[in-house]
Design a protein around this motif. Structure first.
Motif, PDB file in Angstrom:
ATOM      1  N   LYS A 172      -7.831   0.010  -0.598  1.00 57.55           N
ATOM      2  CA  LYS A 172      -7.772   1.417  -1.595  1.00 57.55           C
ATOM      3  C   LYS A 172      -8.092   2.470  -0.951  1.00 57.55           C
ATOM      4  CE  LYS A 172     -11.066  -0.591  -4.414  1.00 57.55           C
ATOM      5  NZ  LYS A 172     -11.254  -1.741  -3.892  1.00 57.55           N
ATOM      6  N   THR A 173      -9.096   2.513  -0.062  1.00 56.99           N
ATOM      7  CA  THR A 173      -9.423   3.914   0.546  1.00 56.99           C
ATOM      8  C   THR A 173      -8.184   4.289   1.206  1.00 56.99           C
ATOM      9  OG1 THR A 173     -11.615   3.319   0.447  1.00 56.99           O
ATOM     10  CG2 THR A 173     -10.998   5.244   2.210  1.00 56.99           C
ATOM     11  N   ILE A 222      -5.990   2.492  -9.460  1.00 59.03           N
ATOM     12  CA  ILE A 222      -5.615   1.825  -8.481  1.00 59.03           C
ATOM     13  C   ILE A 222      -6.635   0.472  -8.560  1.00 59.03           C
ATOM     14  CG2 ILE A 222      -5.335   1.072  -6.038  1.00 59.03           C
ATOM     15  CD1 ILE A 222      -5.186   4.223  -5.740  1.00 59.03           C
ATOM     16  N   TRP A 223      -6.020  -0.652  -9.106  1.00 55.55           N
ATOM     17  CA  TRP A 223      -6.779  -1.892  -9.345  1.00 55.55           C
ATOM     18  C   TRP A 223      -6.124  -3.049  -8.193  1.00 55.55           C
ATOM     19  CZ3 TRP A 223      -5.466  -5.285 -14.192  1.00 55.55           C
ATOM     20  CH2 TRP A 223      -6.079  -6.626 -14.092  1.00 55.55           C
ATOM     21  N   ALA A 224      -6.894  -2.850  -7.183  1.00 52.02           N
ATOM     22  CA  ALA A 224      -7.088  -3.857  -6.152  1.00 52.02           C
ATOM     23  C   ALA A 224      -7.775  -4.519  -5.543  1.00 52.02           C
ATOM     24  CB  ALA A 224      -6.401  -2.777  -5.054  1.00 52.02           C
ATOM     25  N   GLN A 265       1.024  -1.277   0.233  1.00 50.19           N
ATOM     26  CA  GLN A 265      -0.070  -0.037   0.068  1.00 50.19           C
ATOM     27  C   GLN A 265       0.868   1.268   0.127  1.00 50.19           C
ATOM     28  OE1 GLN A 265      -2.468  -0.858   3.634  1.00 50.19           O
ATOM     29  NE2 GLN A 265      -4.386  -0.808   2.311  1.00 50.19           N
ATOM     30  N   ILE A 318      -4.990   3.855   1.148  1.00 42.91           N
ATOM     31  CA  ILE A 318      -4.002   4.215   0.229  1.00 42.91           C
ATOM     32  C   ILE A 318      -4.028   5.642  -0.176  1.00 42.91           C
ATOM     33  CG2 ILE A 318      -3.117   3.993  -2.232  1.00 42.91           C
ATOM     34  CD1 ILE A 318      -3.867   0.893  -2.013  1.00 42.91           C
ATOM     35  N   ALA A 335     -11.822  -3.045  -8.142  1.00 45.12           N
ATOM     36  CA  ALA A 335     -11.336  -4.263  -7.724  1.00 45.12           C
ATOM     37  C   ALA A 335     -11.564  -5.306  -9.207  1.00 45.12           C
ATOM     38  CB  ALA A 335     -11.933  -4.970  -6.870  1.00 45.12           C
ATOM     39  N   LEU A 390     -10.388   3.939  -9.016  1.00 49.68           N
ATOM     40  CA  LEU A 390     -10.357   2.756  -7.965  1.00 49.68           C
ATOM     41  C   LEU A 390     -11.223   1.651  -8.397  1.00 49.68           C
ATOM     42  CD1 LEU A 390     -10.732   4.661  -4.577  1.00 49.68           C
ATOM     43  CD2 LEU A 390      -8.611   4.268  -6.023  1.00 49.68           C
ATOM     44  N   ASP A 406     -14.593   5.925  -7.228  1.00 49.90           N
ATOM     45  CA  ASP A 406     -14.571   4.665  -6.716  1.00 49.90           C
ATOM     46  C   ASP A 406     -15.603   3.547  -7.524  1.00 49.90           C
ATOM     47  OD1 ASP A 406     -13.751   2.502  -4.992  1.00 49.90           O
ATOM     48  OD2 ASP A 406     -14.609   3.254  -3.273  1.00 49.90           O
TER      49      ASP A 406
END
Length: 438
Positions: A130-131, A122-124, A105, A133, A243, A241, A211
């Motif tokens: 993610k938040t 950000i691909w998490a 992170q 980060i 996933a 953001l 997001d």
């Protein structure tokens, strides 16, 4: 100070007419045509969408935009009023988060804060944090006197984000905006809103974070993407953001965005991999206690260690199932929540405090909501509402928070769809990558 109601806003003539007249003497603004007529087409200046004139006629001379009608009709009788906003000044920011970022992170957070002129994706994996980060970047922008916004397509995600950010930035006035919010807009340096609210901002944000960009209704909605682009300042930074980005999105942004990949969750545990449970003609079993035994026994087993989220493909089916489960599991506390539930926010908050053993829900809790000690069941996983992206997100509700509790994810289906297969494959792929970081 009533003029704070319009700073940085993009409003129609009829919306401006409802404001106190003295406001217009206290602010600067420009006015542009709401609808531009071009040969056989019209272009909406609020959502950027192009429509054939024959599809947008009010009468022989006037036209309207059908794409953003839900915001109030923009037509050729309206102008768009684009209001300026004042410059903000550097200041001290109070930040109270008492945890630390993981090594992975922290690497991404460092890139965000040193590459502030670039756009980022950000691909998490769900639950990767993610938040969190974003915390260093938000501190940087706010301390520099910049204006920031975080937008999501889902009201429930916005509610969750607002709760989290007001906790770690206790001195900030964070404005929450969505269609069900009764509190009127007022200027703030920190805004959390649904993506539809971005239509009402114009060149307002130095930093705009979107997001869940893969979620309906944002995904592939040209109007919302136009709203995003015009809500940020011309030199503003944009961060996506997700996933579960689709291949089309990755292809579109590859040359414009820095892409950061994080396949391991914040607590360093892998995603629970779904159990696929074939249930022939499950829909016809709902009224028969004996045929419902597979689901009943699974719930009874899971509630010994966890609370349970049961995702249903429709509100009608959810309501029917709730009645039956309440009858068959009389000692289990069961409720349901959907987009039509007036008490949805209270129920979600109660579930956070573990007041229910079982919460039945529709797609509204598919993403962005965190509960502790949760197992997840999907009933009718073959239904079209359960896309690959949705199934991955739903599976990600399990084991997000707290100590390991043997959380399980089960997809009940009578047809193994492509979406089910691709969701399982993607989860396994992310876990494989995540193991390398453990």
């Amino acid at each position: 100070m009533p003029y704070k109601k319009v700073w940085g806003r993009r409003l129609l003539t009829r919306e401006v007419a409802q404001l106190p007249k003295e406001i217009l003497n206290q602010v600067t603004y420009q006015r542009i045509t709401g609808i531009v007529k071009q040969s056989k087409q019209i272009i909406c200046q609020r959502c950027g969408q192009i429509t054939q004139q024959q599809e947008a006629k009010l009468n022989e001379e006037e036209y309207y935009c059908p794409h953003c009608l839900f915001l109030g009709r923009n037509d050729t009788t309206q102008e768009l009023w684009l209001f300026d906003q004042p410059a903000l000044f550097p200041r001290q920011i109070i930040f109270t988060w008492d945890k630390t970022l993981t090594i992975e992170q922290a690497k991404i957070a460092q890139r965000l804060t040193t590459q502030v002129t670039d756009h980022h994706l950000i691909w998490a994996v769900t639950g990767a944090g993610k938040t969190e980060i974003l915390y260093p970047l938000l501190q940087l922008f706010l301390a520099a006197g910049k204006r920031v916004a975080i937008a999501s397509p889902r009201v429930d995600v916005c509610q969750e984000l607002w709760l989290r950010f007001t906790t770690v930035f206790p001195e900030e006035k964070i404005v929450l905006l969505h269609g069900k919010q009764q509190v009127p807009y007022t200027f703030s340096s920190f805004v959390i809103c649904t993506t539809h609210q971005l239509y009402r901002f114009y060149h307002a944000f130095d930093l705009l974070v979107v997001d869940e960009i893969d979620a309906f209704p944002y995904v592939r909605d040209k109007g919302l993407q136009y709203a995003t682009e015009t809500a940020k300042k011309l030199d503003g930074q944009l961060i996506y953001l997700t996933a579960t980005p689709d291949e089309r999105l990755l292809k579109e942004i590859r040359r414009k965005f820095q892409i950061h990949y994080l396949p391991l969750r914040f607590h360093q545990r892998l995603l629970p991999e779904p159990q696929l449970i074939f249930w022939n003609n499950w829909r016809q079993c709902l009224n028969k206690r004996k045929k419902m035994n597979p689901l009943i026994k699974k719930i009874q087993k899971l509630v010994k260690d966890n609370h349970v989220l049961v995702f249903c493909p429709s509100i009608e089916l959810m309501n029917e199932l709730q009645i039956k489960l309440a009858e068959w599991l009389p000692t289990t506390t069961i409720t349901s929540v959907s987009s039509k539930d007036k008490k949805r926010q209270e129920k979600v908050q109660a579930m956070r405090h573990q007041k229910y053993d079982v919460l039945l829900t529709t797609m509204i809790l598919e993403r962005g909501v965190t509960f502790e000690n949760i197992s997840v069941l999907v009933l009718g996983a073959e239904h079209e509402v359960f896309t690959k992206s949705a199934l991955v997100q739903i599976a990600g509700r399990a084991d997000r928070k707290g100590e390991f509790s043997n959380s399980q994810v089960c997809f009940y289906y009578h047809e193994k769809t492509r979406a089910i297969k691709k969701a399982v494959k993607e989860i396994k792929m992310m876990n494989k990558a995540g193991k390398l970081l453990q």
